[in-house]
Design an enzyme around this catalytic site. Structure first.
Site, PDB file in Angstrom:
ATOM      1  N   ARG A   4      -5.969   6.535  -7.131  1.00  0.00           N
ATOM      2  CA  ARG A   4      -5.743   7.973  -7.027  1.00  0.00           C
ATOM      3  C   ARG A   4      -5.741   8.623  -8.409  1.00  0.00           C
ATOM      4  O   ARG A   4      -6.346   9.687  -8.622  1.00  0.00           O
ATOM      5  CB  ARG A   4      -4.422   8.229  -6.308  1.00  0.00           C
ATOM      6  CG  ARG A   4      -4.399   7.692  -4.880  1.00  0.00           C
ATOM      7  CD  ARG A   4      -3.006   7.610  -4.295  1.00  0.00           C
ATOM      8  NE  ARG A   4      -2.401   8.943  -4.139  1.00  0.00           N
ATOM      9  CZ  ARG A   4      -1.174   9.122  -3.661  1.00  0.00           C
ATOM     10  NH1 ARG A   4      -0.430   8.073  -3.325  1.00  0.00           N
ATOM     11  NH2 ARG A   4      -0.687  10.347  -3.544  1.00  0.00           N
ATOM     12  N   LEU A  12       0.858  -1.177   0.000  1.00  0.00           N
ATOM     13  CA  LEU A  12       0.000   0.000   0.000  1.00  0.00           C
ATOM     14  C   LEU A  12       0.896   1.229   0.000  1.00  0.00           C
ATOM     15  O   LEU A  12       1.984   1.208   0.575  1.00  0.00           O
ATOM     16  CB  LEU A  12      -0.910   0.030   1.240  1.00  0.00           C
ATOM     17  CG  LEU A  12      -1.968  -1.066   1.371  1.00  0.00           C
ATOM     18  CD1 LEU A  12      -2.731  -0.897   2.681  1.00  0.00           C
ATOM     19  CD2 LEU A  12      -2.933  -1.062   0.192  1.00  0.00           C
ATOM     20  N   ASP A  13       0.430   2.309  -0.631  1.00  0.00           N
ATOM     21  CA  ASP A  13       1.167   3.567  -0.577  1.00  0.00           C
ATOM     22  C   ASP A  13       1.376   3.977   0.876  1.00  0.00           C
ATOM     23  O   ASP A  13       0.578   3.635   1.760  1.00  0.00           O
ATOM     24  CB  ASP A  13       0.398   4.681  -1.287  1.00  0.00           C
ATOM     25  CG  ASP A  13       0.233   4.435  -2.777  1.00  0.00           C
ATOM     26  OD1 ASP A  13       0.983   3.608  -3.331  1.00  0.00           O
ATOM     27  OD2 ASP A  13      -0.645   5.075  -3.375  1.00  0.00           O
ATOM     28  N   ARG A  14       2.438   4.727   1.120  1.00  0.00           N
ATOM     29  CA  ARG A  14       2.747   5.194   2.474  1.00  0.00           C
ATOM     30  C   ARG A  14       1.525   5.824   3.160  1.00  0.00           C
ATOM     31  O   ARG A  14       1.249   5.566   4.333  1.00  0.00           O
ATOM     32  CB  ARG A  14       3.880   6.227   2.419  1.00  0.00           C
ATOM     33  CG  ARG A  14       4.194   6.882   3.764  1.00  0.00           C
ATOM     34  CD  ARG A  14       5.004   8.144   3.585  1.00  0.00           C
ATOM     35  NE  ARG A  14       6.297   7.865   3.002  1.00  0.00           N
ATOM     36  CZ  ARG A  14       7.417   7.682   3.725  1.00  0.00           C
ATOM     37  NH1 ARG A  14       7.375   7.777   5.045  1.00  0.00           N
ATOM     38  NH2 ARG A  14       8.558   7.444   3.130  1.00  0.00           N
TER      39      ARG A  14
END
Length: 218
Positions: A157, A58-60
């Site tokens: 996103r 997962l993205d930060r």
């Protein structure tokens, strides 16, 4: 945080990742990430030679459910499940703007241009597809259920930004300022690599999100 472990057995562990924490080490920091923290957790609990395998990220700034293998016997089938898109991933996102419909599918390609990830016309990048469903809309923003059918970097996103619906807190792709990125990996559904039974694991809606926090889909 052991209290954020959602499910654990001999071969799998599901964790509710905090927003702002990398999934794995970064070039500048090998300590402050979830992957390294799991090793520390098992060593502290007395496991002499802990084993942890990372199969997705997962993205930060994205929170929510991640799955790790704790035994090498799970790697092949778990890896194949992700590669063959047999793992169903469902996300929640708060976005700015008015959705074009109650539900739709975004299918712009995704690639790098000018040093950044972007949506591109079909055939000019890697194929990407995300299904969206509106759960709630009010005051020029909406709560969306997002189901990515591919696994490109920043896919949800980018697809929402291209639809004129940037995610709250997503400064990289035009979202309005917020205390955090309002993207949450809500649910993973997969076949257990050893028992072959279906597992459905959910991460609670973050307490710092705006209401409503009741998920309306099953």
């Amino acid at each position: 945080d052991p209290e954020r472990i959602l499910y654990q057995d001999r071969v799998l562990l599901f964790y509710d990742k905090e927003a702002g924490i990398p999934s794995q080490q970064t070039p500048a920091d090998g300590y402050n990430n979830l992957f390294a923290a799991l090793f520390r957790h098992f060593k502290k609990s007395g496991t002499a030679s802990p084993y942890v395998a990372l199969h997705h990220r997962l993205d930060r700034d994205t929170s929510g459910v991640m799955v790790f293998a704790l035994d090498r016997s799970a790697n092949r089938r778990l890896g194949e499940a992700f590669e063959q898109r047999n793992v169903v991933k469902d996300y929640l996102a708060w976005a700015q703007g008015s959705p074009p419909a109650d539900e739709w599918v975004s299918s712009e390609d995704i690639g790098r241009k000018g040093g950044r990830y972007r949506t591109l016309p079909r055939g000019q990048g890697k194929p990407a597809e995300t299904a969206f469903h509106v759960l709630h809309a009010e005051g020029g923003r909406c709560l969306l259920w997002a189901s990515p059918r591919t696994g490109r970097t920043h896919q949800i996103r980018l697809h929402l930004a291209a639809a004129g619906l940037p995610i709250l807190g997503d400064s990289l792709y035009g979202g309005p300022p917020e205390h955090r990125l309002h993207l949450h990996a809500y649910r993973l559904r997969l076949e257990h690599p050893v028992t072959r039974r279906e597992l459905i694991v959910t991460a609670p809606v973050p307490s710092d999100w705006p209401p409503p926090r009741t998920v309306l889909m099953t």
